[in-house]
Design a protein around this motif. Sequence first.
Motif, PDB file in Angstrom:
ATOM      1  N   ALA A 106     -45.935  19.202  13.625  1.00 55.38           N
ATOM      2  CA  ALA A 106     -46.903  18.248  12.764  1.00 55.38           C
ATOM      3  C   ALA A 106     -47.938  18.985  12.213  1.00 55.38           C
ATOM      4  O   ALA A 106     -48.594  18.474  11.245  1.00 55.38           O
ATOM      5  N   ASN A 107     -48.023  20.377  12.331  1.00 54.71           N
ATOM      6  CA  ASN A 107     -49.133  21.199  11.818  1.00 54.71           C
ATOM      7  C   ASN A 107     -48.273  22.396  11.027  1.00 54.71           C
ATOM      8  O   ASN A 107     -48.983  23.389  11.072  1.00 54.71           O
ATOM      9  N   ARG A 108     -47.134  22.207  10.584  1.00 54.66           N
ATOM     10  CA  ARG A 108     -46.375  23.074   9.708  1.00 54.66           C
ATOM     11  C   ARG A 108     -46.324  24.566  10.421  1.00 54.66           C
ATOM     12  O   ARG A 108     -46.190  25.496  10.043  1.00 54.66           O
ATOM     13  N   CYS A 109     -45.924  24.246  11.850  1.00 55.44           N
ATOM     14  CA  CYS A 109     -45.444  25.570  12.522  1.00 55.44           C
ATOM     15  C   CYS A 109     -44.239  25.212  13.280  1.00 55.44           C
ATOM     16  O   CYS A 109     -43.800  24.209  13.088  1.00 55.44           O
ATOM     17  N   ARG A 110     -43.496  26.317  13.935  1.00 56.88           N
ATOM     18  CA  ARG A 110     -42.403  26.153  14.415  1.00 56.88           C
ATOM     19  C   ARG A 110     -42.545  26.824  15.848  1.00 56.88           C
ATOM     20  O   ARG A 110     -43.404  27.569  16.079  1.00 56.88           O
ATOM     21  N   ALA A 111     -41.967  26.150  16.849  1.00 61.86           N
ATOM     22  CA  ALA A 111     -42.190  26.478  18.127  1.00 61.86           C
ATOM     23  C   ALA A 111     -40.545  26.558  18.861  1.00 61.86           C
ATOM     24  O   ALA A 111     -39.895  26.086  18.608  1.00 61.86           O
ATOM     25  N   LEU A 112     -40.634  27.819  19.728  1.00 61.19           N
ATOM     26  CA  LEU A 112     -39.381  27.902  20.567  1.00 61.19           C
ATOM     27  C   LEU A 112     -39.784  28.243  22.050  1.00 61.19           C
ATOM     28  O   LEU A 112     -40.723  28.942  22.182  1.00 61.19           O
TER      29      LEU A 112
END
Length: 425
Positions: A276-282
């Motif tokens: 939602a804040n223009r990041c990617r998570a793994l």
Amino acid sequence: MPTTPTAAQARGYADRMLVEIAAALLDRDQRRYRVVCEQVYASTLDQRAVDDAVSHALEQAVQHAWNSNWRPVELDHTLRRFAARAGAPKSAGNWMAQLLTDVTAGRMRVHDPAAVDPRWTAELSVLDATVWWTGDDGHLAQFGRRHSLDRLKVLGGAFELMRWLYQELPPLERAGHAPGSPARQRRATSEATDGADRRMLDRIRALLAKAESTDFPEEAEAFTAKAQQLMARHSIDHALVDAASGMSDGPETRRIVIANPYEGPKAMLLQVVAEANRCRALNFKDLGLSTIVGFGPDLDAVEMLYTSLLVQAIHAMTAANPRADRYGRNDVRSFRQAFLSAYAHRIGERLTEVREEVDAEVAAAGTDLVPVLAARSEAVDTAFEDLFPHRVSRTSRIANAAGWASGRAAADRAELAVRNPLPAG
């Protein structure tokens, strides 16, 4: 007739034994590792010389982990996790973690504090990594007395800690810079810009603190919504400045510890906040860590908002009272697992709505925002793909419908879309 070695000679002999242990670990020669450890146990060298050599070798092992991009809180978290999975008593995991913290504090003495990453310094503060030992006995002897451990127990723990640091930890992607490693070059900013950023982040933190502390859902909703709105605007301001100047620091990488219990839903919450804040998570499930990739201001927003929403979610989860099903079962764990999963899913929807509303407001003001944000999203996606080209997606099954419904309802009560006038920050 044999002569007693001098203090310097004893330290030299002890250092050579510890170098041999480290070399055996790096070569994954378990037999040589065990043989040399037994030689240290049986050594007639001065105990202080041996203990000092062990302490120095431990510091080298910690530096090795730092050079593989492990940070202090990650090492503490993962060591405790490793000890628990190995079936060690909690007390053993605690004193081993404290030994690691002490070694970390000792190693920091060789690094200039002024050159240390402030985020690194903050982690040391959280762990209370300080040099508390004094006098002539050396750290290990004083550590044993403090924790009521005999010398052989402390030595065994030190060797096991070395083995863990050299052999059990996979290299990680870079997230910040460790002491002794070069810092990432960043574009210069003015004092006025830095001061404005700090004031904005302080304002956001204050709003989130109010959201966490209130017992009234409507107040929490208003404070959290205002914080998310400010985060979105702050991100856009940075994006527009970068686009106008033609310069940017580019995407960065940070990691978040995902603690037990309910690691899966917690990692899911971080992922939806990141997206939602223009990041990617793994998420790295085996390590209990998640990596997020994005631009600096967006990463700041993700960290702050995730931490706050996790507090709010757990508060709502513990307040929920699962009732027994028609068979008389009352599975609290499955209820809470489903609750947090539903909460994360719904919060992700609401956060995205808030961000899109702010984007629309800025675009309506005549700002050509679309290509700017598209370029940043592409840069984040490219950096993420470069770091994790072989990632594997996992799905989870929700086994408690009541928990899912309750969690979604709680997220709805904390809905983040800006519909009414918000309180001033």
